[in-house]
Design an enzyme around this catalytic site. Structure first.
Site, PDB file in Angstrom:
ATOM      1  N   PRO A  87      43.797 -18.329  80.059  1.00 29.92           N
ATOM      2  CA  PRO A  87      44.508 -17.072  79.812  1.00 29.92           C
ATOM      3  C   PRO A  87      45.017 -16.918  78.383  1.00 29.92           C
ATOM      4  CG  PRO A  87      45.831 -18.550  81.164  1.00 29.92           C
ATOM      5  CD  PRO A  87      44.457 -19.140  81.091  1.00 29.92           C
ATOM      6  N   ASN A  88      44.938 -15.682  77.924  1.00 28.70           N
ATOM      7  CA  ASN A  88      45.439 -15.236  76.614  1.00 28.70           C
ATOM      8  C   ASN A  88      44.599 -15.705  75.430  1.00 28.70           C
ATOM      9  OD1 ASN A  88      47.780 -13.735  77.544  1.00 28.70           O
ATOM     10  ND2 ASN A  88      48.560 -15.725  78.210  1.00 28.70           N
ATOM     11  N   ARG A 105      46.819 -13.352  68.183  1.00 27.47           N
ATOM     12  CA  ARG A 105      47.891 -14.074  68.866  1.00 27.47           C
ATOM     13  C   ARG A 105      48.421 -15.220  68.000  1.00 27.47           C
ATOM     14  NH1 ARG A 105      47.058 -18.194  73.956  1.00 27.47           N
ATOM     15  NH2 ARG A 105      49.280 -18.525  74.342  1.00 27.47           N
ATOM     16  N   TYR A 116      47.603 -20.735  66.307  1.00 28.43           N
ATOM     17  CA  TYR A 116      46.270 -20.816  66.906  1.00 28.43           C
ATOM     18  C   TYR A 116      45.128 -20.518  65.931  1.00 28.43           C
ATOM     19  CZ  TYR A 116      49.044 -20.810  71.188  1.00 28.43           C
ATOM     20  OH  TYR A 116      49.947 -21.124  72.168  1.00 28.43           O
ATOM     21  N   ASN A 162      39.802 -25.327  77.473  1.00 27.42           N
ATOM     22  CA  ASN A 162      41.162 -25.063  77.005  1.00 27.42           C
ATOM     23  C   ASN A 162      41.801 -24.229  78.099  1.00 27.42           C
ATOM     24  OD1 ASN A 162      43.532 -24.219  75.922  1.00 27.42           O
ATOM     25  ND2 ASN A 162      42.697 -23.660  73.920  1.00 27.42           N
ATOM     26  N   ALA A 213      47.923 -21.790  79.204  1.00 31.07           N
ATOM     27  CA  ALA A 213      49.167 -22.196  79.871  1.00 31.07           C
ATOM     28  C   ALA A 213      48.910 -22.835  81.242  1.00 31.07           C
ATOM     29  CB  ALA A 213      50.107 -21.003  80.009  1.00 31.07           C
ATOM     30  N   HIS A 216      49.629 -26.580  82.029  1.00 30.78           N
ATOM     31  CA  HIS A 216      50.932 -27.175  82.320  1.00 30.78           C
ATOM     32  C   HIS A 216      51.312 -27.124  83.794  1.00 30.78           C
ATOM     33  CE1 HIS A 216      50.932 -27.128  78.021  1.00 30.78           C
ATOM     34  NE2 HIS A 216      50.898 -25.815  77.985  1.00 30.78           N
ATOM     35  N   ASP A 253      42.216 -29.361  90.563  1.00 31.44           N
ATOM     36  CA  ASP A 253      41.386 -29.742  91.717  1.00 31.44           C
ATOM     37  C   ASP A 253      39.946 -29.270  91.538  1.00 31.44           C
ATOM     38  OD1 ASP A 253      43.363 -31.106  93.025  1.00 31.44           O
ATOM     39  OD2 ASP A 253      43.810 -29.532  94.483  1.00 31.44           O
ATOM     40  N   GLU A 279      39.528 -31.851  77.477  1.00 34.23           N
ATOM     41  CA  GLU A 279      40.565 -30.824  77.369  1.00 34.23           C
ATOM     42  C   GLU A 279      40.826 -30.574  75.884  1.00 34.23           C
ATOM     43  OE1 GLU A 279      44.110 -32.129  79.365  1.00 34.23           O
ATOM     44  OE2 GLU A 279      45.369 -30.636  78.370  1.00 34.23           O
ATOM     45  N   HIS A 326      43.042 -28.254  72.977  1.00 33.78           N
ATOM     46  CA  HIS A 326      44.102 -27.305  72.611  1.00 33.78           C
ATOM     47  C   HIS A 326      44.027 -27.037  71.127  1.00 33.78           C
ATOM     48  CE1 HIS A 326      45.824 -27.545  76.544  1.00 33.78           C
ATOM     49  NE2 HIS A 326      45.673 -28.857  76.480  1.00 33.78           N
ATOM     50  N   LEU A 327      44.136 -25.777  70.773  1.00 33.13           N
ATOM     51  CA  LEU A 327      44.126 -25.404  69.351  1.00 33.13           C
ATOM     52  C   LEU A 327      45.377 -25.939  68.663  1.00 33.13           C
ATOM     53  CD1 LEU A 327      43.006 -21.807  70.170  1.00 33.13           C
ATOM     54  CD2 LEU A 327      41.658 -23.373  68.765  1.00 33.13           C
ATOM     55  N   SER A 328      46.523 -25.750  69.298  1.00 32.33           N
ATOM     56  CA  SER A 328      47.786 -26.222  68.731  1.00 32.33           C
ATOM     57  C   SER A 328      48.088 -27.621  69.261  1.00 32.33           C
ATOM     58  CB  SER A 328      48.922 -25.259  69.121  1.00 32.33           C
ATOM     59  OG  SER A 328      49.145 -25.299  70.524  1.00 32.33           O
ATOM     60  N   ARG A 341      55.361 -29.081  70.246  1.00 25.12           N
ATOM     61  CA  ARG A 341      55.921 -27.771  70.608  1.00 25.12           C
ATOM     62  C   ARG A 341      57.004 -27.949  71.681  1.00 25.12           C
ATOM     63  NH1 ARG A 341      51.268 -23.623  71.550  1.00 25.12           N
ATOM     64  NH2 ARG A 341      53.076 -22.232  71.383  1.00 25.12           N
ATOM     65  N   ARG A 397      55.534 -27.873  77.211  1.00 23.87           N
ATOM     66  CA  ARG A 397      54.099 -27.928  76.874  1.00 23.87           C
ATOM     67  C   ARG A 397      53.608 -29.365  76.742  1.00 23.87           C
ATOM     68  NH1 ARG A 397      52.449 -22.569  75.250  1.00 23.87           N
ATOM     69  NH2 ARG A 397      54.244 -21.457  74.415  1.00 23.87           N
TER      70      ARG A 397
HETATM   71  C1  DQA Z   1      47.046 -23.793  74.151  1.00 24.29           C
HETATM   72  C2  DQA Z   1      48.440 -24.397  74.326  1.00 24.29           C
HETATM   73  C3  DQA Z   1      49.115 -23.861  75.578  1.00 24.29           C
HETATM   74  O1  DQA Z   1      50.424 -24.418  75.708  1.00 24.29           O
HETATM   75  C4  DQA Z   1      49.242 -22.356  75.489  1.00 24.29           C
HETATM   76  O2  DQA Z   1      49.826 -21.851  76.668  1.00 24.29           O
HETATM   77  C5  DQA Z   1      47.953 -21.691  75.196  1.00 24.29           C
HETATM   78  C6  DQA Z   1      47.078 -22.274  74.177  1.00 24.29           C
HETATM   79  C7  DQA Z   1      46.389 -24.215  72.820  1.00 24.29           C
HETATM   80  O3  DQA Z   1      45.183 -24.015  72.682  1.00 24.29           O
HETATM   81  O4  DQA Z   1      47.075 -24.703  71.924  1.00 24.29           O
HETATM   82  O5  DQA Z   1      47.630 -20.647  75.738  1.00 24.29           O
HETATM   83  O6  DQA Z   1      46.219 -24.249  75.204  1.00 24.29           O
END
Ligand code: DQA
Length: 143
Positions: free
Chosen positions: A9-10, A17, A22, A73, A76, A79, A86, A97, A99-101, A106, A110
């Site tokens: 998501p997002n 964003r 990111y 990725n 959210a 978490h 599953d 897995e 993550h950009l950040s 953080r 997270r």
């Molecule tokens: C994220 C880190 C997550 O905590 C956050 O909710 C995201 C992006 C990252 O790529 O850093 O949506 O997965």
């Protein structure tokens, strides 16, 4: 070798964003870079993004039998989504897995990933190049 590249998501909002966290590339630009590197490495990738937990799980269930590995990725969902966790277990595929950040630099909430314990490994904080690194690792392992 076929690798599923899944964005939660997002992540469709990348570019707009919080670019300080990111980066300024859009998701389309990132997927294009991933696809280019995949061609060079002679692996197949299938990129997918959804804001919906159910759609991500449906995609994993439908595509995992035809794939060899997953780069994800989870946004959210990282978490707290036990159903996504599953679905990844059921896929029986190696999962990286991404993550950009740097989620450990953080907010406290997270720092916990429910995906990490079932993943082969995690790349966090290296921006879009984290996806490329994951791809290179999986391609090197198959060779
Ligand atoms: C994220 C880190 C997550 O905590 C956050 O909710 C995201 C992006 C990252 O790529 O850093 O949506 O997965």
């Amino acid at each position: 070798m076929k690798i599923l590249v899944i964005h939660g998501p997002n992540l469709n909002m990348l570019g707009k964003r919080e670019p300080e966290l990111y980066g300024d590339k859009t998701l389309v630009e990132i997927d294009t870079l991933v696809e280019k590197r995949a061609r060079e490495l002679e692996v197949e990738v299938l990129c997918f993004q959804s804001n919906s937990e159910g759609a991500l799980i449906d995609f994993i269930q439908a595509q995992a039998p035809k794939a060899d590995a997953i780069i994800i990725n989870p946004g959210a969902f990282t978490h707290y989504s036990l159903s996504l966790r599953d679905a990844l277990i059921v896929s029986d595929l190696p999962v990286i897995e991404v993550h950009l950040s740097n989620i450990y630099a953080r907010e406290e909430w997270r720092h916990k990933s429910v995906i990490a314990p079932i993943a082969r490994g995690q790349i966090s904080g290296l921006g879009w190049r984290g996806y490329i690194a994951a791809l290179e690792i999986l391609a090197a392992e198959k060779a």
